[in-house]
Design an enzyme around this catalytic site. Sequence first.
Site: not given
Ligand SMILES: NC(=O)c1ccc[n+]([C@@H]2O[C@H](COP(=O)([O-])OP(=O)(O)OC[C@H]3O[C@@H](n4cnc5c(N)ncnc54)[C@H](O)[C@@H]3O)[C@@H](O)[C@H]2O)c1
Length: 395
Positions: A144, A249, A263, A267, A274
Amino acid sequence: MTTAASAAAAQAQTADNGGERVIRVALAERSYDIRIGRGLLDGLGGAVARLAPGANVAIITDENVASETHGHLARALSSLQALARPTPAPIVLKPGEVTKNWRNIEYVSESLLAAKIERGDIVVALGGGVIGDLAGFAAAIVRRGVRFVQVPTSLLAQVDSSVGGKTGINSPHGKNLIGAFYQPSLVLADTAVLDTLPVRELRAGYAEVAKYGLIDQPEFFAWCEQNWQGVYDGTDAREYAVATSCAAKAAVVARDETETGDRALLNLGHTFGHALERLTHYDSARLVHGEGVAIGMAQAFRFSARLGLCAPADADRVARHLAAAGLPVHPAQIPGGVGTVDEVLEAMAQDKKVSRGALTFILARGIGQSFIAKNVPRDDVRAFLEADMAGGPGV
Ligand SMILES: NC(=O)c1ccc[n+]([C@@H]2O[C@H](COP(=O)([O-])OP(=O)(O)OC[C@H]3O[C@@H](n4cnc5c(N)ncnc54)[C@H](O)[C@@H]3O)[C@@H](O)[C@H]2O)c1
């Protein structure tokens, strides 16, 4: 207070600590710091020891971040040697959006329990937004709630996903439909780790940086137009962009933690984006999240212009800047296409912002003047999509 004004206030609270910037996310007993600077990963062990003396630490990461070539996991583990306790074996997942699924939540949760991680211990999410979202959700549900620390390694994660406590996974029904609001105890953003990020991912993260300007900081958008290359190259512009984004943010999240109000502005571009991600089956080879957001933001501005809300010149300026920074701005740029207008509409119907079937969009009266538009008539959306998808990028 407007978002821009509160972002400025949050920025004013930003302490410059020997080259490191610290931004506080003010959420009463759930408040935490975002620390931003080059080389911070080497201080992970010390930071965790201060946060939770004597705690066990479990690292969740992906294969790219863990790779020896990049060396990020090795540096994290080496810094954790400062702790009195041995670190359990890291939990290493496959990279990519498809990783955010039920199976991995089970795997990670059971692995944390097998490693005897307790509520007072620390789960470290070392990776991009995929790892942060998934590890955060596992931390939220195991026993939890186990404390967790975000160590974002992609630009997208540093400027957006690691901050604000949205955690979760995707469902076949849509993106991020299963999850929890669960705040981290600390965000440690080492901007030097972005040096190993593939350029495509750097661009994708940059879409979220530009987003903050488009929402309510026109002067920051103008700064982006001048300085985006420095963000990619790793000049001081990178830390400035990350800190400004996090401050924006943090201010929104402090006002509206669970998105009952503004908030939702964060989006911008996401209702379209999406849907495109869903239609490309979260296949990172075709579309990554930030690219979907870039296309979505360009569409949100074109839609706003079509509705007579904003000047067409503003929509053009948005698309021009995103394209200059190497981002797609039209669905036709997605390899393999995305299908028909009906399919896009159907994919949008599963958006979290749908309320009793009515679509909510973030629209704009100009650059830096975004607003939440509820009950947007479906016919308007259809007419826009028919015209937009029949056209092309035009930049
Ligand atoms: N929680 C939230 O508020 C929020 C906000 C925006 C996006 N998201 C989510 O975030 C995700 C996208 O995040 P992302 O773009 O970081 O994707 P990701 O985590 O897939 O990373 C992108 C790619 O970069 C690689 N990578 C990461 N760091 C690296 C580094 N330092 N060196 C080399 N490679 C590296 C990863 O292995 C992956 O292949 C989505 O699922 C989205 O829905 C969440």
